[in-house]
Design a protein around this motif. Structure first.
Motif, PDB file in Angstrom:
ATOM      1  N   HIS A   1       0.857  -1.194   0.000  1.00  0.00           N
ATOM      2  CA  HIS A   1       0.000   0.000   0.000  1.00  0.00           C
ATOM      3  C   HIS A   1       0.892   1.243   0.000  1.00  0.00           C
ATOM      4  O   HIS A   1       1.554   1.541   0.998  1.00  0.00           O
ATOM      5  CB  HIS A   1      -0.906  -0.035   1.248  1.00  0.00           C
ATOM      6  CG  HIS A   1      -1.967   1.031   1.275  1.00  0.00           C
ATOM      7  ND1 HIS A   1      -3.134   0.867   1.996  1.00  0.00           N
ATOM      8  CD2 HIS A   1      -2.040   2.258   0.701  1.00  0.00           C
ATOM      9  CE1 HIS A   1      -3.883   1.959   1.864  1.00  0.00           C
ATOM     10  NE2 HIS A   1      -3.238   2.823   1.083  1.00  0.00           N
TER      11      HIS A   1
ATOM     12  N   HIS B   1      -4.987   6.689  -5.187  1.00  0.00           N
ATOM     13  CA  HIS B   1      -6.434   6.852  -5.035  1.00  0.00           C
ATOM     14  C   HIS B   1      -7.128   6.922  -6.394  1.00  0.00           C
ATOM     15  O   HIS B   1      -6.955   7.890  -7.137  1.00  0.00           O
ATOM     16  CB  HIS B   1      -6.735   8.147  -4.272  1.00  0.00           C
ATOM     17  CG  HIS B   1      -6.237   8.144  -2.855  1.00  0.00           C
ATOM     18  ND1 HIS B   1      -6.819   7.409  -1.855  1.00  0.00           N
ATOM     19  CD2 HIS B   1      -5.195   8.788  -2.277  1.00  0.00           C
ATOM     20  CE1 HIS B   1      -6.179   7.609  -0.713  1.00  0.00           C
ATOM     21  NE2 HIS B   1      -5.175   8.440  -0.944  1.00  0.00           N
TER      22      HIS B   1
ATOM     23  N   GLU C   1      -6.307   2.173  -5.007  1.00  0.00           N
ATOM     24  CA  GLU C   1      -7.101   2.294  -3.770  1.00  0.00           C
ATOM     25  C   GLU C   1      -8.403   3.006  -4.126  1.00  0.00           C
ATOM     26  O   GLU C   1      -8.387   4.177  -4.514  1.00  0.00           O
ATOM     27  CB  GLU C   1      -6.329   3.079  -2.691  1.00  0.00           C
ATOM     28  CG  GLU C   1      -7.105   3.213  -1.387  1.00  0.00           C
ATOM     29  CD  GLU C   1      -6.284   3.829  -0.243  1.00  0.00           C
ATOM     30  OE1 GLU C   1      -5.225   4.450  -0.511  1.00  0.00           O
ATOM     31  OE2 GLU C   1      -6.703   3.690   0.923  1.00  0.00           O
TER      32      GLU C   1
ATOM     33  N   HIS D   1     -11.941   2.600   2.280  1.00  0.00           N
ATOM     34  CA  HIS D   1     -11.008   2.444   1.163  1.00  0.00           C
ATOM     35  C   HIS D   1     -10.743   0.972   0.872  1.00  0.00           C
ATOM     36  O   HIS D   1     -10.407   0.212   1.785  1.00  0.00           O
ATOM     37  CB  HIS D   1      -9.687   3.163   1.477  1.00  0.00           C
ATOM     38  CG  HIS D   1      -9.832   4.647   1.486  1.00  0.00           C
ATOM     39  ND1 HIS D   1      -8.803   5.512   1.798  1.00  0.00           N
ATOM     40  CD2 HIS D   1     -10.899   5.441   1.195  1.00  0.00           C
ATOM     41  CE1 HIS D   1      -9.241   6.758   1.705  1.00  0.00           C
ATOM     42  NE2 HIS D   1     -10.497   6.746   1.349  1.00  0.00           N
TER      43      HIS D   1
ATOM     44  N   HIS E   1      -6.547  -0.298   5.846  1.00  0.00           N
ATOM     45  CA  HIS E   1      -6.429   0.261   7.205  1.00  0.00           C
ATOM     46  C   HIS E   1      -7.728   0.239   8.023  1.00  0.00           C
ATOM     47  O   HIS E   1      -8.311   1.301   8.295  1.00  0.00           O
ATOM     48  CB  HIS E   1      -5.857   1.690   7.158  1.00  0.00           C
ATOM     49  CG  HIS E   1      -6.399   2.575   6.043  1.00  0.00           C
ATOM     50  ND1 HIS E   1      -7.717   2.956   5.982  1.00  0.00           N
ATOM     51  CD2 HIS E   1      -5.817   3.136   4.967  1.00  0.00           C
ATOM     52  CE1 HIS E   1      -7.910   3.719   4.918  1.00  0.00           C
ATOM     53  NE2 HIS E   1      -6.763   3.839   4.278  1.00  0.00           N
TER      54      HIS E   1
ATOM     55  N   ASP F   1       0.867   2.476   3.630  1.00  0.00           N
ATOM     56  CA  ASP F   1       0.099   3.651   3.206  1.00  0.00           C
ATOM     57  C   ASP F   1       1.021   4.872   3.125  1.00  0.00           C
ATOM     58  O   ASP F   1       0.647   5.981   3.499  1.00  0.00           O
ATOM     59  CB  ASP F   1      -1.067   3.911   4.172  1.00  0.00           C
ATOM     60  CG  ASP F   1      -2.160   4.767   3.544  1.00  0.00           C
ATOM     61  OD1 ASP F   1      -2.073   5.060   2.346  1.00  0.00           O
ATOM     62  OD2 ASP F   1      -3.094   5.149   4.275  1.00  0.00           O
TER      63      ASP F   1
HETATM   64 MN    MN Z   1      -6.766   5.072   2.509  1.00  0.00          MN
END
Ligand code: MN
Ligand code: AMP
Ligand code: MN
Ligand code: MN
Length: 305
Positions: free
Chosen positions: A6, A38, A65, A76, A191, A248
């Motif tokens: 991620h 994203h 994502e 997400h 997450h 992330d």
């Molecule tokens: Mn996220």
């Protein structure tokens, strides 16, 4: 093996270019990296090209994502091993980008009521063609002195219920899972502890994600305690989900680095269990029982020389 599934580039709200991100992953001794911007796959081909041309010892996992709406929450869903050239996926992600632009327009309008002069042009300039996110608004608001830090700017203006927040209007969980499956990928709940859900709601989310066909949840994220990881893994087992790991990463900070702190215990079933991983000079290690999954982020194998 060091694996991080991620991460973000400047194709959405990360700071680094795809080239710099993969270079950084190599410097951090990561063997397998997923780029998961994203609602866009724009960085993947650029990263892959750079890895090939520079012969970097890094396996890239194609990811994305996807933002979804679930009750009043924005959940997400990370897609991994997707086909980034799938025309249907590209059209679907384009529709998310359109929603992002419409939301941004409305955010800018709402913020004008709070002494923020029309900021859409400045935010678009900051984004420079990337997927438009709240992070770009946050950077602009910090730049013009509306808040002292990114965290504060979210608290004051951008979090759910605050002045610049526009109630979300994304696709639903099942649709995002379907998009990912249609593009050949697996769907991972990102997450799970970031949504501020209590135990009852977290269980409900994991159940509904599994019912929607979801494949895994992120068991290891940075700053998650061992107890929290156990708790997510317990829910994974309950709903027959596998485990994923992801930093992330958006930019280097004191608290976040690619691949850092993604430790897990031996008993988890990783989402990469059946993947063909070629991290050591072509050796397939995905299903080698000698390789422990304990500490996914700790090198148990040397990098190729
Ligand atoms: Mn996220
Ligand atoms: P969006 O997808 O446009 O709603 O933007 C969400 C992004 O904002 C997340 O992916 C994070 O990168 C960022 N974000 C959310 N909350 C915070 C926060 N409190 N501090 C800094 N960044 C945040
Ligand atoms: Mn982000
Ligand atoms: Mn992310």
């Amino acid at each position: 093996m060091k694996i991080d599934l991620h991460s973000h580039t400047f194709c959405s709200d990360g700071i680094l270019s795809p080239q710099d991100l993969v270079e950084r992953a190599v410097a951090q001794k990561i063997n397998v990296l997923a780029i998961t911007d994203h609602d866009t796959v724009a960085g993947l081909a650029i990263a892959a090209e750079h890895i090939a041309s520079q012969q970097l010892p890094l396996q890239l996992i194609d990811g994305v994502e996807i933002s979804t709406s679930w009750y009043e929450f924005e959940i997400h869903i990370v897609g991994l091993q997707i086909n980034p050239n799938d025309p249907e996926l590209l059209a679907r992600l384009e529709s998310q980008q359109q929603r992002r632009l419409e939301r941004a327009t409305e955010m800018a309008r709402r913020l004008t009521k709070f002494q923020v002069p029309d900021c859409l042009p400045a935010v678009l300039k900051l984004a420079n063609g990337a997927a438009l996110t709240r992070t770009h608004f946050a950077r602009h608001l910090v730049n013009i002195g509306k808040a002292s830090s990114m965290n504060n700017v979210f608290k004051k203006y951008l979090a759910r219920g605050k002045a610049g927040y526009v109630p979300n209007n994304w696709v639903d969980l099942a649709t995002a899972v379907q998009w990912i499956h249609d593009a050949g990928g697996v769907a991972v709940l990102a997450h799970p502890l970031k949504y501020n859900l209590n135990g009852k709601w977290l269980t409900k989310l994991m159940r509904e994600f599994a019912l929607a066909g979801g494949d895994a949840a992120e068991v290891a994220s940075p700053q998650q305690t061992p107890v929290q990881k156990r708790e997510i893994w317990r829910l994974c087992q309950l709903f027959e989900l596998k485990a994923s790991v992801g930093s992330d990463f958006h930019q280097p900070t004191q608290w976040n680095e690619l691949g850092r702190g993604l430790y897990m215990t031996d008993d988890i079933i990783p989402i990469w269990q059946n993947w063909q991983l070629h991290t050591v000079a072509g050796t397939e290690i995905g299903s080698d029982p000698k390789i422990k999954t304990t500490e996914a982020a700790v090198e148990s194998l040397p990098l190729p020389q």
